[in-house]
Motif scaffolding. Structure first.
Motif, PDB file in Angstrom:
ATOM      1  N   GLU A  17       0.830  -1.200   0.000  1.00 44.89           N
ATOM      2  CA  GLU A  17       0.000   0.000   0.000  1.00 44.89           C
ATOM      3  C   GLU A  17       0.867   1.253   0.000  1.00 44.89           C
ATOM      4  OE1 GLU A  17      -3.089   0.222  -0.387  1.00 44.89           O
ATOM      5  OE2 GLU A  17      -4.041  -1.633   0.301  1.00 44.89           O
ATOM      6  N   HIS A  18       0.351   2.326  -0.626  1.00 44.98           N
ATOM      7  CA  HIS A  18       1.081   3.589  -0.669  1.00 44.98           C
ATOM      8  C   HIS A  18       1.106   4.255   0.706  1.00 44.98           C
ATOM      9  CE1 HIS A  18       1.432   3.523  -4.969  1.00 44.98           C
ATOM     10  NE2 HIS A  18       0.119   3.549  -5.160  1.00 44.98           N
ATOM     11  N   THR A  19       2.198   4.956   0.970  1.00 46.61           N
ATOM     12  CA  THR A  19       2.235   5.837   2.129  1.00 46.61           C
ATOM     13  C   THR A  19       1.433   7.097   1.788  1.00 46.61           C
ATOM     14  OG1 THR A  19       4.204   7.032   1.371  1.00 46.61           O
ATOM     15  CG2 THR A  19       4.551   5.017   2.682  1.00 46.61           C
ATOM     16  N   PRO A  20       1.016   7.891   2.783  1.00 43.73           N
ATOM     17  CA  PRO A  20       0.301   9.136   2.488  1.00 43.73           C
ATOM     18  C   PRO A  20       1.092  10.060   1.561  1.00 43.73           C
ATOM     19  CG  PRO A  20       0.061   8.593   4.800  1.00 43.73           C
ATOM     20  CD  PRO A  20       1.049   7.614   4.241  1.00 43.73           C
ATOM     21  N   GLU A  21       2.425  10.109   1.750  1.00 41.37           N
ATOM     22  CA  GLU A  21       3.248  10.965   0.897  1.00 41.37           C
ATOM     23  C   GLU A  21       3.226  10.482  -0.548  1.00 41.37           C
ATOM     24  OE1 GLU A  21       4.199   9.600   3.721  1.00 41.37           O
ATOM     25  OE2 GLU A  21       4.414  11.325   5.067  1.00 41.37           O
ATOM     26  N   GLN A  22       3.318   9.181  -0.763  1.00 41.41           N
ATOM     27  CA  GLN A  22       3.261   8.623  -2.115  1.00 41.41           C
ATOM     28  C   GLN A  22       1.907   8.900  -2.773  1.00 41.41           C
ATOM     29  OE1 GLN A  22       4.182   4.565  -1.003  1.00 41.41           O
ATOM     30  NE2 GLN A  22       6.256   4.718  -1.868  1.00 41.41           N
ATOM     31  N   LEU A  23       0.849   8.781  -1.972  1.00 43.19           N
ATOM     32  CA  LEU A  23      -0.498   9.010  -2.503  1.00 43.19           C
ATOM     33  C   LEU A  23      -0.666  10.464  -2.946  1.00 43.19           C
ATOM     34  CD1 LEU A  23      -3.183   7.560  -2.963  1.00 43.19           C
ATOM     35  CD2 LEU A  23      -3.895   8.322  -0.696  1.00 43.19           C
ATOM     36  N   LEU A  24      -0.162  11.401  -2.132  1.00 46.00           N
ATOM     37  CA  LEU A  24      -0.252  12.813  -2.501  1.00 46.00           C
ATOM     38  C   LEU A  24       0.531  13.101  -3.779  1.00 46.00           C
ATOM     39  CD1 LEU A  24       0.056  14.679   0.927  1.00 46.00           C
ATOM     40  CD2 LEU A  24      -1.897  14.713  -0.638  1.00 46.00           C
ATOM     41  N   ARG A  25       1.705  12.484  -3.919  1.00 43.51           N
ATOM     42  CA  ARG A  25       2.508  12.696  -5.115  1.00 43.51           C
ATOM     43  C   ARG A  25       1.768  12.198  -6.372  1.00 43.51           C
ATOM     44  NH1 ARG A  25       6.503   9.717  -4.033  1.00 43.51           N
ATOM     45  NH2 ARG A  25       6.177   8.055  -5.559  1.00 43.51           N
ATOM     46  N   ILE A  26       1.133  11.054  -6.259  1.00 42.06           N
ATOM     47  CA  ILE A  26       0.359  10.514  -7.391  1.00 42.06           C
ATOM     48  C   ILE A  26      -0.761  11.477  -7.775  1.00 42.06           C
ATOM     49  CG2 ILE A  26      -1.243   8.679  -8.087  1.00 42.06           C
ATOM     50  CD1 ILE A  26       0.454   6.791  -6.266  1.00 42.06           C
ATOM     51  N   ILE A  27      -1.472  11.973  -6.770  1.00 37.34           N
ATOM     52  CA  ILE A  27      -2.588  12.889  -7.030  1.00 37.34           C
ATOM     53  C   ILE A  27      -2.093  14.161  -7.715  1.00 37.34           C
ATOM     54  CG2 ILE A  27      -4.317  14.378  -5.945  1.00 37.34           C
ATOM     55  CD1 ILE A  27      -4.635  12.198  -3.796  1.00 37.34           C
ATOM     56  N   ARG A 163     -10.542   6.619  -1.682  1.00 38.26           N
ATOM     57  CA  ARG A 163      -9.495   7.166  -2.553  1.00 38.26           C
ATOM     58  C   ARG A 163      -9.985   7.317  -3.992  1.00 38.26           C
ATOM     59  NH1 ARG A 163      -4.187   3.760  -0.368  1.00 38.26           N
ATOM     60  NH2 ARG A 163      -4.034   4.854   1.652  1.00 38.26           N
ATOM     61  N   LEU A 164     -10.759   6.358  -4.460  1.00 39.52           N
ATOM     62  CA  LEU A 164     -11.264   6.472  -5.827  1.00 39.52           C
ATOM     63  C   LEU A 164     -12.323   7.574  -5.911  1.00 39.52           C
ATOM     64  CD1 LEU A 164     -10.533   5.073  -8.455  1.00 39.52           C
ATOM     65  CD2 LEU A 164     -12.560   3.648  -8.222  1.00 39.52           C
TER      66      LEU A 164
END
Length: 381
Positions: A17-27, A163-164
Motif C-alpha cells: 500500500e502507498h504511504t500518504p506521501e506517495q499518494l499525494l505525489r500521485i494525485i 481514494r477512488l
C-alpha cells in the motif's frame, strides 16, 4: 472486463500500500497532467492510470454515458476500438443508475456482474469498485471502475473506495471541461462542413466532394510531415475552400460549356469572396479556411489567381488543398465534363509538378496514392 490500462500490472507479484506521501505525489502528478490536456482520449487514459495507481488496481476504466444511444462506453488503450454496453448493464450501470459508489468483494457471487467481457478475454474479475462522476450541474456523466486489487490479500477496502471517490472528485471537473470543449469543437466542425456543402451544392456538387477533399488534404498533410493536430485542422477547414461560390450567378456557375473570358473572370472572384467572408473571424479554424479559400487556385509557377503568388509564397494549406481539389475535380463527373481515367490524371500531375503544384507535394501524392484511391472509392458519388 475491459482491458484499458494494464501496462505491467499483475506481472511483478503483490504490491505494498502507498504511504500518504506517495499518494499525494500521485494525485498532484496526475491532476497536473490532466488539467493541461485538451484531448478526451488523453484525459481518459490519464484518469485510468491515476485511479489504477492510487488504489493499486490491476485495471481501471473510465466509463462515459451516451444518452442518445442509451449506452455506456469507454475508449480503451493501445488503439483498440472502444467498448459499449447497455446503460443499466453490470456494476457500472448499477452505480450510475443509483448514483452511488459500489464496492464488490466477489464479482461472481453478485448477480449484477456482467461476465461477457471476461468470457471474451479469459480475464477473471474478482473485486470491483465503481464510482460515478458528477458534473457541475449535479448530473452523472460517467464512472470510474477499478478491478482486482494487486496487494497480497487481493481485496479492495473502504479506504480504496474513499481514494477512488477522491480521484473522481479531482479529475471529474477536468473531464467535464474537456467533454464540453470537444462538444463545441464537434459543433464547429459540423457547421463548417455544412456551410462547405452549401457552396458545393450551388454548383451541383455532392457533399461527397467536400468529404473527399477533406480526407485527401489530411493524407497529404500527414505525408508532408505535419502534426496530427495540424493535419486534422486542415481536414476540418478544407470543406470551406469554395464557399465563395455562393455569390457567383447561376448562369456562370452552372454553365455546361466553356466559360467566356468575362465569365471566367467572374468565376475567379469566388476566392476573394470566400476570403472576405471568413477572414474576420477570431477562430483559428475559420482563419485556416479563409487562407484555403483565398489561395487554393494559386499555382507554384505564379500563374494562378487571385494574386499570382509563386512557390512558397502560397501557404502550405493552399498548396495542399489545390492538389486535393484538382484531383477530385478530374476524378469525378462534373456538370461540364465526365471523370478522367486515372492514367490521364496521373500523367497530368507529373506534367504539372513544379508548374501548377508544389513538387514535394506531388511526390507525397504519388506515395499516398493507394490511400487516396481508397478514399475516392469509399466516398464515391
Amino acid at each position: 472486463m475491459p482491458n484499458e490500462r494494464r501496462d505491467n500490472a499483475g506481472t511483478s507479484g503483490p504490491r505494498q500500500e502507498h504511504t500518504p506521501e506517495q499518494l499525494l505525489r500521485i494525485i498532484f502528478e496526475y491532476t497536473a497532467k490532466i488539467a493541461h490536456e485538451r484531448s478526451l482520449d488523453s484525459v481518459l487514459l490519464l484518469m485510468a492510470d491515476m485511479g489504477r495507481e492510487m488504489i493499486l488496481a490491476d485495471r481501471c476504466t473510465v466509463w462515459l454515458i451516451d444518452q442518445t444511444r442509451g449506452e455506456l462506453f469507454t475508449k480503451v488503450a493501445h488503439g483498440v476500438e472502444h467498448i459499449r454496453i447497455p446503460l443499466g448493464s453490470g456494476f457500472v450501470g448499477h452505480a450510475i443508475t443509483a448514483g452511488e459508489p459500489l464496492l464488490v468483494e466477489d464479482a461472481y457471487a453478485d448477480p449484477r456482474h456482467n461476465a461477457d467481457n471476461d468470457r471474451k478475454t479469459g480475464y477473471h474479475t474478482k473485486s470491483v469498485i465503481t464510482v460515478p462522476f458528477v458534473g457541475s450541474d449535479g448530473s452523472i456523466i460517467g464512472a470510474y471502475q477499478a478491478i482486482n486489487k494487486q496487494t497480497e490479500d487481493a481485496q479492495f477496502t473502504s479506504a480504496d473506495l474513499e481514494r477512488l471517490v477522491l480521484a473522481a472528485s479531482y479529475a471529474g471537473k477536468s473531464l467535464e471541461s474537456v467533454m464540453l470543449h470537444e462538444e463545441i469543437a464537434a459543433t464547429q466542425r459540423d457547421i463548417i462542413f455544412a456551410i462547405g456543402e452549401i457552396g458545393e451544392n450551388r454548383s451541383k456538387e455532392t457533399g461527397n466532394h467536400v468529404k473527399r477533399v477533406a480526407e485527401y488534404s489530411y493524407i497529404l498533410a500527414k505525408g508532408y510531415g505535419l502534426s496530427e493536430e495540424e493535419a486534422e485542422q486542415l481536414k476540418i477547414a478544407s470543406p470551406m475552400h469554395d464557399i465563395g461560390k455562393i455569390a457567383i450567378p447561376d448562369a456562370v456557375l452552372l454553365k455546361p460549356g466553356k466559360l467566356s473570358e468575362a465569365e471566367y473572370e467572374l468565376m475567379k472572384e469566388h476566392t476573394e469572396i470566400g476570403y472576405t467572408l471568413l477572414r474576420t473571424s477570431g477562430r483559428a479554424l475559420l482563419n485556416i479556411a479563409a487562407t484555403i479559400a483565398y489561395q487554393h487556385h494559386e499555382k507554384w509557377d505564379g500563374t494562378g489567381y487571385p494574386r499570382g503568388l509563386r512557390g512558397e509564397e502560397i501557404h502550405l494549406y493552399g498548396r495542399i488543398t489545390a492538389i486535393a481539389d484538382v484531383f477530385d475535380a478530374l476524378a469525378s463527373d462534373r456538370v461540364y465534363k465526365k471523370a478522367w481515367e486515372l492514367g490521364r490524371i496521373l500523367a497530368l500531375f507529373q506534367e504539372e509538378r513544379g508548374r501548377h503544384f508544389d513538387p514535394q507535394l506531388v511526390d507525397v501524392f504519388f506515395q499516398s496514392l493507394p490511400t487516396i484511391l481508397d478514399i475516392r472509392d469509399r466516398y464515391n458519388d
